[in-house]
Motif scaffolding. Structure first.
Motif, PDB file in Angstrom:
ATOM      1  N   LYS A  36     -62.735 -60.923  58.425  1.00  0.00           N
ATOM      2  CA  LYS A  36     -61.964 -62.057  58.831  1.00  0.00           C
ATOM      3  C   LYS A  36     -60.486 -61.766  58.816  1.00  0.00           C
ATOM      4  O   LYS A  36     -59.789 -62.354  59.958  1.00  0.00           O
ATOM      5  CB  LYS A  36     -61.898 -63.040  57.613  1.00  0.00           C
ATOM      6  N   ASP A  37     -59.780 -61.027  58.245  1.00  0.00           N
ATOM      7  CA  ASP A  37     -58.413 -60.513  58.281  1.00  0.00           C
ATOM      8  C   ASP A  37     -58.359 -59.790  59.795  1.00  0.00           C
ATOM      9  O   ASP A  37     -57.243 -60.095  60.347  1.00  0.00           O
ATOM     10  CB  ASP A  37     -58.138 -59.798  57.223  1.00  0.00           C
ATOM     11  N   LEU A  38     -59.255 -59.006  60.026  1.00  0.00           N
ATOM     12  CA  LEU A  38     -59.135 -58.206  61.466  1.00  0.00           C
ATOM     13  C   LEU A  38     -58.975 -59.280  62.436  1.00  0.00           C
ATOM     14  O   LEU A  38     -58.216 -59.040  63.415  1.00  0.00           O
ATOM     15  CB  LEU A  38     -60.537 -57.437  61.339  1.00  0.00           C
ATOM     16  N   ILE A  39     -60.166 -60.483  62.309  1.00  0.00           N
ATOM     17  CA  ILE A  39     -59.972 -61.497  63.550  1.00  0.00           C
ATOM     18  C   ILE A  39     -58.675 -62.249  63.600  1.00  0.00           C
ATOM     19  O   ILE A  39     -58.274 -62.258  64.548  1.00  0.00           O
ATOM     20  CB  ILE A  39     -61.178 -62.217  63.334  1.00  0.00           C
ATOM     21  N   ASP A  40     -58.114 -62.651  62.308  1.00  0.00           N
ATOM     22  CA  ASP A  40     -56.861 -63.309  62.188  1.00  0.00           C
ATOM     23  C   ASP A  40     -55.756 -62.344  62.771  1.00  0.00           C
ATOM     24  O   ASP A  40     -54.944 -62.958  63.484  1.00  0.00           O
ATOM     25  CB  ASP A  40     -56.558 -63.577  60.889  1.00  0.00           C
ATOM     26  N   LYS A  41     -55.579 -61.294  62.459  1.00  0.00           N
ATOM     27  CA  LYS A  41     -54.780 -60.320  62.848  1.00  0.00           C
ATOM     28  C   LYS A  41     -54.839 -59.900  64.417  1.00  0.00           C
ATOM     29  O   LYS A  41     -53.685 -59.642  65.018  1.00  0.00           O
ATOM     30  CB  LYS A  41     -54.413 -58.976  62.037  1.00  0.00           C
ATOM     31  N   ALA A  42     -56.059 -59.728  64.899  1.00  0.00           N
ATOM     32  CA  ALA A  42     -56.106 -59.596  66.155  1.00  0.00           C
ATOM     33  C   ALA A  42     -55.594 -60.871  67.075  1.00  0.00           C
ATOM     34  O   ALA A  42     -55.098 -60.503  68.210  1.00  0.00           O
ATOM     35  CB  ALA A  42     -57.478 -59.348  66.623  1.00  0.00           C
ATOM     36  N   HIS A  43     -55.681 -62.037  66.742  1.00  0.00           N
ATOM     37  CA  HIS A  43     -55.349 -63.139  67.224  1.00  0.00           C
ATOM     38  C   HIS A  43     -53.716 -63.172  67.396  1.00  0.00           C
ATOM     39  O   HIS A  43     -53.152 -63.589  68.289  1.00  0.00           O
ATOM     40  CB  HIS A  43     -55.770 -64.385  66.933  1.00  0.00           C
ATOM     41  N   SER A  44     -53.217 -62.761  66.253  1.00  0.00           N
ATOM     42  CA  SER A  44     -51.804 -63.026  66.212  1.00  0.00           C
ATOM     43  C   SER A  44     -50.982 -61.673  66.589  1.00  0.00           C
ATOM     44  O   SER A  44     -50.045 -62.044  67.261  1.00  0.00           O
ATOM     45  CB  SER A  44     -51.331 -63.067  64.689  1.00  0.00           C
ATOM     46  N   VAL A  45     -51.521 -60.394  66.662  1.00  0.00           N
ATOM     47  CA  VAL A  45     -50.713 -59.515  67.151  1.00  0.00           C
ATOM     48  C   VAL A  45     -51.359 -58.800  68.638  1.00  0.00           C
ATOM     49  O   VAL A  45     -50.739 -58.327  69.180  1.00  0.00           O
ATOM     50  CB  VAL A  45     -50.602 -58.225  66.226  1.00  0.00           C
ATOM     51  N   VAL A  46     -52.440 -59.298  68.993  1.00  0.00           N
ATOM     52  CA  VAL A  46     -53.358 -58.767  70.222  1.00  0.00           C
ATOM     53  C   VAL A  46     -53.023 -57.104  70.314  1.00  0.00           C
ATOM     54  O   VAL A  46     -52.129 -56.633  71.211  1.00  0.00           O
ATOM     55  CB  VAL A  46     -52.655 -59.472  71.521  1.00  0.00           C
ATOM     56  N   PRO A  47     -53.671 -56.570  69.544  1.00  0.00           N
ATOM     57  CA  PRO A  47     -53.758 -55.153  69.398  1.00  0.00           C
ATOM     58  C   PRO A  47     -54.205 -54.357  70.606  1.00  0.00           C
ATOM     59  O   PRO A  47     -54.980 -54.625  71.363  1.00  0.00           O
ATOM     60  CB  PRO A  47     -54.565 -54.788  68.396  1.00  0.00           C
ATOM     61  N   ASP A  48     -53.440 -53.245  71.189  1.00  0.00           N
ATOM     62  CA  ASP A  48     -54.055 -52.314  71.935  1.00  0.00           C
ATOM     63  C   ASP A  48     -55.173 -51.449  71.583  1.00  0.00           C
ATOM     64  O   ASP A  48     -56.238 -51.158  72.454  1.00  0.00           O
ATOM     65  CB  ASP A  48     -52.932 -51.349  72.490  1.00  0.00           C
ATOM     66  N   LEU A  49     -55.596 -51.361  70.403  1.00  0.00           N
ATOM     67  CA  LEU A  49     -56.633 -50.451  69.852  1.00  0.00           C
ATOM     68  C   LEU A  49     -57.252 -51.124  68.591  1.00  0.00           C
ATOM     69  O   LEU A  49     -56.156 -51.376  67.548  1.00  0.00           O
ATOM     70  CB  LEU A  49     -56.216 -48.974  69.818  1.00  0.00           C
ATOM     71  N   ILE A  50     -58.407 -51.329  68.213  1.00  0.00           N
ATOM     72  CA  ILE A  50     -58.688 -51.356  67.020  1.00  0.00           C
ATOM     73  C   ILE A  50     -59.717 -50.245  66.281  1.00  0.00           C
ATOM     74  O   ILE A  50     -60.515 -49.777  67.040  1.00  0.00           O
ATOM     75  CB  ILE A  50     -59.713 -52.929  66.935  1.00  0.00           C
ATOM     76  N   ILE A  51     -59.365 -49.798  64.984  1.00  0.00           N
ATOM     77  CA  ILE A  51     -59.871 -48.931  64.405  1.00  0.00           C
ATOM     78  C   ILE A  51     -60.686 -49.833  63.249  1.00  0.00           C
ATOM     79  O   ILE A  51     -59.882 -50.162  62.418  1.00  0.00           O
ATOM     80  CB  ILE A  51     -59.292 -47.799  63.712  1.00  0.00           C
ATOM     81  N   SER A  52     -61.888 -49.794  63.053  1.00  0.00           N
ATOM     82  CA  SER A  52     -62.530 -50.832  62.097  1.00  0.00           C
ATOM     83  C   SER A  52     -63.569 -49.911  61.295  1.00  0.00           C
ATOM     84  O   SER A  52     -64.510 -49.218  61.803  1.00  0.00           O
ATOM     85  CB  SER A  52     -63.077 -51.974  62.557  1.00  0.00           C
ATOM     86  N   ASP A  53     -63.604 -50.078  59.809  1.00  0.00           N
ATOM     87  CA  ASP A  53     -64.720 -49.745  59.084  1.00  0.00           C
ATOM     88  C   ASP A  53     -65.867 -50.609  59.578  1.00  0.00           C
ATOM     89  O   ASP A  53     -65.912 -51.750  59.943  1.00  0.00           O
ATOM     90  CB  ASP A  53     -64.382 -49.946  57.742  1.00  0.00           C
ATOM     91  N   ILE A  54     -67.139 -50.211  59.532  1.00  0.00           N
ATOM     92  CA  ILE A  54     -68.310 -51.036  59.897  1.00  0.00           C
ATOM     93  C   ILE A  54     -68.680 -51.813  58.874  1.00  0.00           C
ATOM     94  O   ILE A  54     -68.925 -53.291  58.911  1.00  0.00           O
ATOM     95  CB  ILE A  54     -69.568 -50.149  60.406  1.00  0.00           C
ATOM     96  N   ILE A  55     -68.684 -51.324  57.452  1.00  0.00           N
ATOM     97  CA  ILE A  55     -69.274 -52.068  56.171  1.00  0.00           C
ATOM     98  C   ILE A  55     -68.085 -52.513  55.547  1.00  0.00           C
ATOM     99  O   ILE A  55     -67.264 -51.660  54.818  1.00  0.00           O
ATOM    100  CB  ILE A  55     -70.274 -50.927  55.581  1.00  0.00           C
ATOM    101  N   MET A  56     -67.697 -53.766  55.421  1.00  0.00           N
ATOM    102  CA  MET A  56     -66.803 -54.423  54.703  1.00  0.00           C
ATOM    103  C   MET A  56     -67.479 -55.708  54.133  1.00  0.00           C
ATOM    104  O   MET A  56     -68.104 -56.500  54.754  1.00  0.00           O
ATOM    105  CB  MET A  56     -65.274 -54.894  55.700  1.00  0.00           C
TER     106      MET A  56
END
Length: 78
Positions: A36-56
Motif C-alpha cells: 500500500k505504501d508503494l502505491i501511495d508513494k508511486a502516486h506522489s513521486v511518480v518514480p522512474d524505477l520501482i524495485i520491490s520485494d514480492i512478498i510483503m
C-alpha cells in the motif's frame, strides 16, 4: 534527477540496496515498507524505477505493481 522507489518490508534489505544505489549519481531513493505504501508513494513521486520485494505483508509487491499498471491515470510501468 532519477527517482527510484524501493519497497521492502525488511529494513536491512532496504538499507543494503539503498547503500548500493546511493553510489549512482543523480538518484533520489524513496522507500516504502508495504504494498500500500508503494502505491501511495508511486502516486506522489511518480518514480522512474520501482524495485520491490514480492512478498510483503498485506498487499504483495507483485500485486501492488499490478494495481499501478491497471490504473488509467498512473504512469506506465514496464
Amino acid at each position: 534527477m532519477k527517482k527510484i522507489l524501493l519497497a521492502d518490508d525488511d529494513t536491512v534489505i532496504r538499507e543494503v540496496i539503498k547503500a548500493m544505489l546511493e553510489e549512482t549519481p543523480d538518484c533520489e531513493i524513496i522507500e516504502a515498507e508495504t504494498g500500500k505504501d508503494l502505491i501511495d508513494k508511486a502516486h506522489s513521486v511518480v518514480p522512474d524505477l520501482i524495485i520491490s520485494d514480492i512478498i510483503m505483508p498485506g498487499l504483495s509487491g507483485y500485486r501492488a505493481v499490478g494495481e499501478l499498471r491497471k490504473e488509467k491515470n498512473s504512469p506506465k510501468f514496464p
